[in-house]
Design a protein around this motif. Structure first.
Motif, PDB file in Angstrom:
ATOM      1  N   SER A 193     -15.246  39.631 -29.611  1.00  0.00           N
ATOM      2  CA  SER A 193     -14.800  38.667 -30.620  1.00  0.00           C
ATOM      3  C   SER A 193     -14.746  37.242 -30.084  1.00  0.00           C
ATOM      4  CB  SER A 193     -13.408  39.056 -31.151  1.00  0.00           C
ATOM      5  OG  SER A 193     -13.414  40.348 -31.705  1.00  0.00           O
ATOM      6  N   TYR A 194     -15.066  37.049 -28.805  1.00  0.00           N
ATOM      7  CA  TYR A 194     -14.980  35.712 -28.224  1.00  0.00           C
ATOM      8  C   TYR A 194     -15.877  34.728 -28.960  1.00  0.00           C
ATOM      9  CZ  TYR A 194     -12.380  37.460 -24.148  1.00  0.00           C
ATOM     10  OH  TYR A 194     -11.444  38.000 -23.326  1.00  0.00           O
ATOM     11  N   ARG A 195     -17.075  35.162 -29.352  1.00  0.00           N
ATOM     12  CA  ARG A 195     -18.021  34.262 -30.018  1.00  0.00           C
ATOM     13  C   ARG A 195     -17.439  33.777 -31.349  1.00  0.00           C
ATOM     14  NH1 ARG A 195     -23.628  34.489 -28.944  1.00  0.00           N
ATOM     15  NH2 ARG A 195     -23.233  36.527 -27.994  1.00  0.00           N
ATOM     16  N   ALA A 196     -16.833  34.684 -32.124  1.00  0.00           N
ATOM     17  CA  ALA A 196     -16.238  34.302 -33.409  1.00  0.00           C
ATOM     18  C   ALA A 196     -15.044  33.383 -33.211  1.00  0.00           C
ATOM     19  CB  ALA A 196     -15.835  35.546 -34.194  1.00  0.00           C
ATOM     20  N   CYS A 197     -14.222  33.672 -32.183  1.00  0.00           N
ATOM     21  CA  CYS A 197     -13.055  32.824 -31.909  1.00  0.00           C
ATOM     22  C   CYS A 197     -13.481  31.418 -31.518  1.00  0.00           C
ATOM     23  CB  CYS A 197     -12.202  33.440 -30.799  1.00  0.00           C
ATOM     24  SG  CYS A 197     -11.374  34.983 -31.269  1.00  0.00           S
ATOM     25  N   LEU A 198     -14.495  31.323 -30.670  1.00  0.00           N
ATOM     26  CA  LEU A 198     -14.989  30.009 -30.279  1.00  0.00           C
ATOM     27  C   LEU A 198     -15.525  29.240 -31.483  1.00  0.00           C
ATOM     28  CD1 LEU A 198     -16.888  30.486 -26.890  1.00  0.00           C
ATOM     29  CD2 LEU A 198     -14.921  29.027 -27.337  1.00  0.00           C
ATOM     30  N   GLY A 199     -16.268  29.953 -32.351  1.00  0.00           N
ATOM     31  CA  GLY A 199     -16.795  29.298 -33.539  1.00  0.00           C
ATOM     32  C   GLY A 199     -15.694  28.782 -34.447  1.00  0.00           C
ATOM     33  N   LEU A 200     -14.610  29.564 -34.587  1.00  0.00           N
ATOM     34  CA  LEU A 200     -13.486  29.138 -35.438  1.00  0.00           C
ATOM     35  C   LEU A 200     -12.760  27.940 -34.840  1.00  0.00           C
ATOM     36  CD1 LEU A 200     -11.636  29.764 -37.923  1.00  0.00           C
ATOM     37  CD2 LEU A 200     -10.239  31.136 -36.356  1.00  0.00           C
ATOM     38  N   LEU A 201     -12.400  28.039 -33.561  1.00  0.00           N
ATOM     39  CA  LEU A 201     -11.599  26.986 -32.943  1.00  0.00           C
ATOM     40  C   LEU A 201     -12.384  25.700 -32.759  1.00  0.00           C
ATOM     41  CD1 LEU A 201      -9.719  29.217 -30.345  1.00  0.00           C
ATOM     42  CD2 LEU A 201      -8.845  28.310 -32.496  1.00  0.00           C
ATOM     43  N   SER A 202     -13.709  25.801 -32.636  1.00  0.00           N
ATOM     44  CA  SER A 202     -14.514  24.583 -32.489  1.00  0.00           C
ATOM     45  C   SER A 202     -14.533  23.764 -33.775  1.00  0.00           C
ATOM     46  CB  SER A 202     -15.937  24.939 -32.070  1.00  0.00           C
ATOM     47  OG  SER A 202     -16.584  25.696 -33.084  1.00  0.00           O
ATOM     48  N   LEU A 203     -14.170  24.387 -34.903  1.00  0.00           N
ATOM     49  CA  LEU A 203     -14.110  23.644 -36.163  1.00  0.00           C
ATOM     50  C   LEU A 203     -13.039  22.557 -36.129  1.00  0.00           C
ATOM     51  CD1 LEU A 203     -14.505  26.586 -38.717  1.00  0.00           C
ATOM     52  CD2 LEU A 203     -16.233  24.889 -38.064  1.00  0.00           C
ATOM     53  N   ALA A 204     -12.047  22.719 -35.237  1.00  0.00           N
ATOM     54  CA  ALA A 204     -10.994  21.702 -35.128  1.00  0.00           C
ATOM     55  C   ALA A 204     -11.557  20.382 -34.619  1.00  0.00           C
ATOM     56  CB  ALA A 204      -9.885  22.207 -34.198  1.00  0.00           C
ATOM     57  N   LYS A 205     -12.619  20.430 -33.793  1.00  0.00           N
ATOM     58  CA  LYS A 205     -13.224  19.199 -33.290  1.00  0.00           C
ATOM     59  C   LYS A 205     -14.022  18.504 -34.385  1.00  0.00           C
ATOM     60  CE  LYS A 205     -13.665  21.117 -28.631  1.00  0.00           C
ATOM     61  NZ  LYS A 205     -14.610  21.475 -27.531  1.00  0.00           N
ATOM     62  N   LYS A 206     -14.632  19.282 -35.275  1.00  0.00           N
ATOM     63  CA  LYS A 206     -15.466  18.699 -36.321  1.00  0.00           C
ATOM     64  C   LYS A 206     -14.646  18.207 -37.506  1.00  0.00           C
ATOM     65  CE  LYS A 206     -19.522  19.779 -39.166  1.00  0.00           C
ATOM     66  NZ  LYS A 206     -20.556  20.797 -39.515  1.00  0.00           N
ATOM     67  N   TYR A 207     -13.581  18.946 -37.872  1.00  0.00           N
ATOM     68  CA  TYR A 207     -12.843  18.608 -39.091  1.00  0.00           C
ATOM     69  C   TYR A 207     -11.398  18.152 -38.839  1.00  0.00           C
ATOM     70  CZ  TYR A 207     -16.674  20.943 -41.526  1.00  0.00           C
ATOM     71  OH  TYR A 207     -17.905  21.301 -42.005  1.00  0.00           O
ATOM     72  N   SER A 208     -10.883  18.312 -37.641  1.00  0.00           N
ATOM     73  CA  SER A 208      -9.501  18.007 -37.226  1.00  0.00           C
ATOM     74  C   SER A 208      -8.655  19.284 -37.274  1.00  0.00           C
ATOM     75  CB  SER A 208      -8.838  16.934 -38.107  1.00  0.00           C
ATOM     76  OG  SER A 208      -8.372  17.474 -39.332  1.00  0.00           O
ATOM     77  N   PRO A 209      -7.671  19.405 -36.358  1.00  0.00           N
ATOM     78  CA  PRO A 209      -6.812  20.597 -36.326  1.00  0.00           C
ATOM     79  C   PRO A 209      -6.042  20.815 -37.626  1.00  0.00           C
ATOM     80  CG  PRO A 209      -6.629  19.358 -34.270  1.00  0.00           C
ATOM     81  CD  PRO A 209      -7.432  18.509 -35.203  1.00  0.00           C
ATOM     82  N   ALA A 210      -5.594  19.719 -38.269  1.00  0.00           N
ATOM     83  CA  ALA A 210      -4.796  19.870 -39.503  1.00  0.00           C
ATOM     84  C   ALA A 210      -5.633  20.517 -40.614  1.00  0.00           C
ATOM     85  CB  ALA A 210      -4.271  18.503 -39.950  1.00  0.00           C
ATOM     86  N   ARG A 211      -6.876  20.079 -40.748  1.00  0.00           N
ATOM     87  CA  ARG A 211      -7.725  20.651 -41.794  1.00  0.00           C
ATOM     88  C   ARG A 211      -8.055  22.109 -41.485  1.00  0.00           C
ATOM     89  NH1 ARG A 211     -12.758  17.535 -43.960  1.00  0.00           N
ATOM     90  NH2 ARG A 211     -12.572  19.365 -45.339  1.00  0.00           N
ATOM     91  N   LEU A 212      -8.294  22.440 -40.194  1.00  0.00           N
ATOM     92  CA  LEU A 212      -8.576  23.827 -39.830  1.00  0.00           C
ATOM     93  C   LEU A 212      -7.383  24.715 -40.148  1.00  0.00           C
ATOM     94  CD1 LEU A 212     -10.270  26.046 -38.578  1.00  0.00           C
ATOM     95  CD2 LEU A 212      -9.464  25.320 -36.321  1.00  0.00           C
ATOM     96  N   GLU A 213      -6.173  24.241 -39.835  1.00  0.00           N
ATOM     97  CA  GLU A 213      -4.970  25.031 -40.131  1.00  0.00           C
ATOM     98  C   GLU A 213      -4.843  25.259 -41.639  1.00  0.00           C
ATOM     99  OE1 GLU A 213      -1.252  27.013 -39.967  1.00  0.00           O
ATOM    100  OE2 GLU A 213      -2.913  26.727 -38.557  1.00  0.00           O
ATOM    101  N   ALA A 214      -5.117  24.202 -42.438  1.00  0.00           N
ATOM    102  CA  ALA A 214      -5.040  24.337 -43.898  1.00  0.00           C
ATOM    103  C   ALA A 214      -6.090  25.319 -44.412  1.00  0.00           C
ATOM    104  CB  ALA A 214      -5.217  22.972 -44.558  1.00  0.00           C
ATOM    105  N   ALA A 215      -7.291  25.269 -43.820  1.00  0.00           N
ATOM    106  CA  ALA A 215      -8.344  26.180 -44.253  1.00  0.00           C
ATOM    107  C   ALA A 215      -8.005  27.622 -43.899  1.00  0.00           C
ATOM    108  CB  ALA A 215      -9.680  25.776 -43.604  1.00  0.00           C
ATOM    109  N   CYS A 216      -7.425  27.842 -42.710  1.00  0.00           N
ATOM    110  CA  CYS A 216      -7.025  29.199 -42.319  1.00  0.00           C
ATOM    111  C   CYS A 216      -5.907  29.718 -43.224  1.00  0.00           C
ATOM    112  CB  CYS A 216      -6.584  29.212 -40.849  1.00  0.00           C
ATOM    113  SG  CYS A 216      -7.933  28.939 -39.674  1.00  0.00           S
ATOM    114  N   HIS A 217      -4.970  28.823 -43.560  1.00  0.00           N
ATOM    115  CA  HIS A 217      -3.887  29.226 -44.456  1.00  0.00           C
ATOM    116  C   HIS A 217      -4.433  29.641 -45.816  1.00  0.00           C
ATOM    117  CE1 HIS A 217       0.093  29.388 -46.234  1.00  0.00           C
ATOM    118  NE2 HIS A 217      -0.302  28.544 -47.188  1.00  0.00           N
ATOM    119  N   ARG A 218      -5.386  28.850 -46.333  1.00  0.00           N
ATOM    120  CA  ARG A 218      -5.987  29.168 -47.636  1.00  0.00           C
ATOM    121  C   ARG A 218      -6.801  30.463 -47.537  1.00  0.00           C
ATOM    122  NH1 ARG A 218      -6.732  25.773 -51.919  1.00  0.00           N
ATOM    123  NH2 ARG A 218      -8.170  26.501 -53.556  1.00  0.00           N
ATOM    124  N   GLY A 219      -7.543  30.636 -46.416  1.00  0.00           N
ATOM    125  CA  GLY A 219      -8.345  31.840 -46.253  1.00  0.00           C
ATOM    126  C   GLY A 219      -7.486  33.091 -46.194  1.00  0.00           C
TER     127      GLY A 219
END
Length: 514
Positions: free
Chosen positions: A441-467
């Motif tokens: 699952s490392y590849r999926a985790c890296l892909g998810l957490l790298s979204l924080a660099k592209k969209y910001s940590p706050a937006r990633l947290e909001a997207a995970c909450h909505r998901g």
């Protein structure tokens, strides 16, 4: 003059063709599309290191070969240049030969004489201005010309009525014009290679040379001077102990036999079948095989006998024997090891020893196995699995107390996600628990957490909450939420079930539809 560096694959192919196939330097140069001087240089350097046979000893792997050839340097040599005009005059008598003139030349210049092969090449180069074109003479059993017909054949699916087109593969022996043809659904790599294998079975032997066009399936990069052969196509040649010499682009005279063979197949086979309906590839190939018997048995106009009689007289006695083991199609591709020590082959992931993380490997893919090589050494073998997104992991490939394992661990991913937010941490934990081994699952985790660099940590947290709220917990779904800006929208209010308090046998309530 600066030394020309060649790839390790071409270097080993030089040694195989020289000592395994016993080809001359000129023939090797044509096969690999390099100059004969380069072949002579590397052959001499190999001989100086004691390499005079094929296959190589176990001590010579890719790494040791590369190190040895980088250290060794060719020694320049001064050659005496013959007077080619005088030599041409001496060649006029019928009894005179180039071999005798070369022997006399060596006696006059024992320290600086050309080799016989190079002597002949230099003379023919000088002679080009007086003989701009020359008729090709083909030796018995030497060349097999291969190509595809331009027109196609139609095959109708009897159940759906759908019409598919089939390509027609043609192979022609140079000396006898003996012809082989078959139909395949495409000109793809597997059909191209397996058509060669079936052609060799039809011939009952293997020619010395194969002359293909610069088809994409056979030649990865078409070039007049240095085309690169597809590794899978090259492996076919190694299995049958033959040599591939691609024709030059836009030079139809290089493969005139194939051009004429294609024309004959189009006229004497495809034209005769144009009104016949076909409902399967096997049915079409059966009819082609029947007409091939007539084509090869037909009396030729400019030569005595038929193609079949000429083949049995000239080519068949000198063809190389077929190998003991049948050829198995093997697709070869380059792959890179990810930090989870897995490589991707057709959307499935296979493990390799963790010490090879971020290294480039060569994958050999057959119908049953996936074999992985690093610098010519086999490092992993797995049964082939066609599940998209699945993992095949050998536990012996997993690190125990390795630096990479310490850097990338479930705890580190959870800590990284915890710094972003609670919902992100919850989603990462779900990823890690979804697989048998967390490393998968490392590849999926890296892909998810790298979204924080592209969209910001706050937006990633909001997207995970909505998901999590919507039940959309796959990486692609979280990415879609961010791309469409849904994380910036408020979650819809939960609608109260006004009928929940009413009890009646005809009222089911919202919970019935979950």
């Amino acid at each position: 003059m600066a030394t020309v560096h060649i790839s390790m694959r071409k270097l080993k192919e030089i040694l195989r063709l020289k000592y395994g196939c016993l080809l001359s330097h000129r023939q090797i140069a044509k096969s690999l599309s390099i100059s004969a001087s380069i072949v002579s240089t590397y052959s001499a350097r190999a001989a100086s290191m004691g390499i005079t046979s094929w296959p190589l000893n176990e001590e010579w792997d890719d790494e040791s070969l590369q190190r040895a050839f980088l250290k060794s340097k060719p020694r320049p040599k001064q050659f005496a240049i013959p007077d080619w005009a005088v030599l041409q005059q001496e060649l006029r008598p019928k009894t005179m030969t180039l071999l005798l003139l070369w022997q006399e030349y060596v006696e006059r210049h024992p320290e600086g004489a050309y080799s016989y092969n190079h002597f002949c090449r230099q003379y023919k180069t000088w002679l080009k201005c007086q003989k701009p074109s020359m008729r090709q003479n083909h030796k018995a059993g030497e060349k097999l010309f291969v190509d595809y017909c331009g027109p196609t054949m139609n095959i109708t699916d009897p159940s759906t009525g759908e019409c598919r087109t089939a390509q027609v593969f043609v192979a022609v022996m140079g000396a006898s014009n003996y012809t082989y043809a078959e139909a395949t659904f495409s000109q793809g790599l597997e059909n191209w290679v397996m058509s060669h294998a079936r052609c060799f079975e039809f011939l009952g032997g293997v020619p010395e040379l194969i002359i293909p066009d610069n088809l994409k399936s056979g030649v990865t990069r078409a070039c007049r001077y240095e085309p690169d052969l597809n590794p899978t196509y090259q492996q076919l040649a190694a299995h049958y102990n033959t040599v591939i010499v691609p024709a030059r682009p836009y030079k139809p005279k290089d493969k005139s036999k194939a051009e004429v063979g294609v024309q004959i197949v189009e006229r004497w086979i495809m034209a005769r079948l144009r009104h016949e309906p076909f409902f399967s590839l096997r049915q079409l190939n059966t009819r082609i095989a029947e007409l091939l018997i007539d084509l090869n048995g037909r009396q030729m106009k400019k030569k005595p006998g038929s193609r079949l009689s000429q083949f049995e007289l000239l080519d068949k006695p000198v063809l190389k024997p077929l190998p003991d083991k049948a050829y198995i199609f093997t697709q070869i591709k380059q792959v890179k090891v990810h930090i989870d020590y897995h490589v991707e082959v057709e959307k499935h992931y296979y493990s390799v020893p963790h010490c090879l993380i971020k290294q480039k490997l060569e994958a050999h893919v057959t119908g049953q196995l996936v074999t992985l090589y690093h610098q010519g050494k086999q490092v992993a073998v797995h049964p082939r699995d066609h599940r998209f997104g699945g993992h095949t992991t050998n536990e012996r490939h997993m690190p125990i107390a390795h630096q990479k394992q310490q850097q990338w661990s479930p705890q580190r991913f959870e800590s990284w996600a915890r710094d972003i937010g609670k919902s992100t941490e919850t989603l990462v934990i779900e990823f890690l628990q979804a697989k048998k081994h967390p490393e998968q699952s490392y590849r999926a985790c890296l892909g998810l957490l790298s979204l924080a660099k592209k969209y910001s940590p706050a937006r990633l947290e909001a997207a995970c909450h909505r998901g999590l709220w919507m039940g959309a917990t796959r990486l692609k779904q979280i990415t879609n939420i961010l791309e469409k800006g849904l994380d910036k929208q408020a979650l819809p209010e939960v609608q109260l079930d006004l009928l929940n308090e009413i009890e009646h046998e005809n009222i089911r309530g919202n919970s019935y539809y979950h």
